[in-house]
Write an enzyme that holds these catalytic residues in place. Structure first.
Site, PDB file in Angstrom:
ATOM      1  N   GLU A 117       0.842  -1.201   0.000  1.00 21.89           N
ATOM      2  CA  GLU A 117       0.000   0.000   0.000  1.00 21.89           C
ATOM      3  C   GLU A 117       0.878   1.251   0.000  1.00 21.89           C
ATOM      4  O   GLU A 117       1.827   1.352   0.789  1.00 21.89           O
ATOM      5  CB  GLU A 117      -0.915   0.000   1.222  1.00 21.89           C
ATOM      6  N   HIS A 144     -32.755  -6.665  22.636  1.00 22.14           N
ATOM      7  CA  HIS A 144     -31.684  -7.190  23.485  1.00 22.14           C
ATOM      8  C   HIS A 144     -31.813  -8.711  23.573  1.00 22.14           C
ATOM      9  O   HIS A 144     -32.918  -9.224  23.730  1.00 22.14           O
ATOM     10  CB  HIS A 144     -31.776  -6.585  24.883  1.00 22.14           C
TER      11      HIS A 144
END
Length: 317
Positions: A67, A303
């Site tokens: 990179e 939840h």
């Protein structure tokens, strides 16, 4: 016009010869190979490069990512890209950052860093430095369609400077994502049919489909500061979610939220961890509808879920 994009092919010595003989691949050809390369070198540490690195590492390739920047994942929040980098390294992916590829040979890639000239051997090389709009041979100049650095310029209705001529998707180069193109096409067709519609780019989610996943939408911490926006930034570890703890061995996932201090609206949400790709659209809705911190506190999240961490983080603001 919806001609899309093509892989960017940099003028690296040996690249085109390697591409002709099948040693060098783009993101298209690499999907057609029938054997897992023992050594895969990826030029470019952006989204596609990282997704391919994740996959080929998981199926047994020794992967090296080269990179040019000093970080991976392009404009992704820097803290999150660093967490992703460390995850990859633990799995055996090698990274050569701040590295410029200078040549592709018959059996590898030559590159330069601050330490000097180096090389790495490969069975295959993936070139993944981005994509460019495909506008060649369309005859745009004949009807006067305006372009800018190879992309077709459009307004908020997806119309070009020529009435009745529209361009959507990668060819306009604004947000080169499939889901962006889908929405741009809706805006385009609505306007063609006489129904006023506009394209907005401030709440388009992006995902890096790796393990762990990365999901981002809206302003990053770095961009907000560059724009001079007065923001409050808060983050929480995903370990606030019991489900995340129960389902993962690596517990370094986080959620980061960017809030406009003046209006208390959500400007950006960035996360790394399981289910990020399934959660980030909810954050996009919050940004698109300019929801305030107080509004989100009143939403009931199911939840146990990983996504409920987004509500938990509102109480840190």
């Amino acid at each position: 016009m919806a001609t899309g994009s093509v892989p960017a092919m940099p003028p690296i010595p040996g690249l085109h010869e390697g591409y002709k003989n099948g040693f060098v691949l783009t993101n298209r050809e690499i999907l057609d190979i029938t054997e897992v390369p023992e050594k895969l070198v990826i030029i470019g540490g952006g989204v596609i490069g990282l997704e391919m690195a994740s996959y080929f590492n998981s199926v047994g390739s020794h992967v090296t990512v080269i990179e040019m920047l000093d970080h991976i994942a392009g404009p992704t929040d820097r803290e999150i890209s660093n967490i992703l980098l460390n995850n990859y390294k633990k799995k055996g992916v090698d990274f050569r950052l701040s590295a410029k590829v200078t040549e592709i040979t018959g059996n590898g890639v030559v590159f330069e860093t601050a330490e000097g000239r180096q090389s790495v051997s490969a069975n295959k090389v993936l070139v993944s430095i981005g994509r460019r709009p495909f506008t060649e041979g369309l005859g745009l100049e004949k009807i006067g369609v305006e372009t800018e650095r190879g992309r077709i310029k459009t307004d908020e209705c997806m119309q070009t400077n020529i009435p009745g001529v529209y361009a959507v998707g990668d060819v306009n180069g604004v947000s080169m994502l499939a889901h962006t193109a889908y929405r741009e096409a809706e805006v385009c067709i609505n306007n063609i049919l006489g129904k006023r519609d506009t394209m907005r780019y401030n709440a388009i989610p992006s995902v890096i489909y790796t393990n762990p996943e990365v999901g981002c939408v809206g302003e990053t911490e770095e961009l907000a500061k560059e724009k001079g926006i007065d923001v409050e930034i808060v983050k929480l570890p995903l370990t606030y979610s019991g489900r995340y703890v129960a389902e993962n061995t690596e517990l370094d996932g986080i959620v980061k939220v960017i809030v406009n201090k003046k209006y208390r609206t959500i400007l950006g949400v960035h996360m790394i961890g399981s289910y990020a790709s399934e959660i980030i659209y909810g954050a996009a809705m919050m940004i698109e509808s300019e929801m305030r911190v107080e509004d989100i506190r009143q939403i009931v999240f199911p939840h146990p879920t990983v996504g409920e961490v987004i509500k938990e983080i509102m109480w840190e603001l």
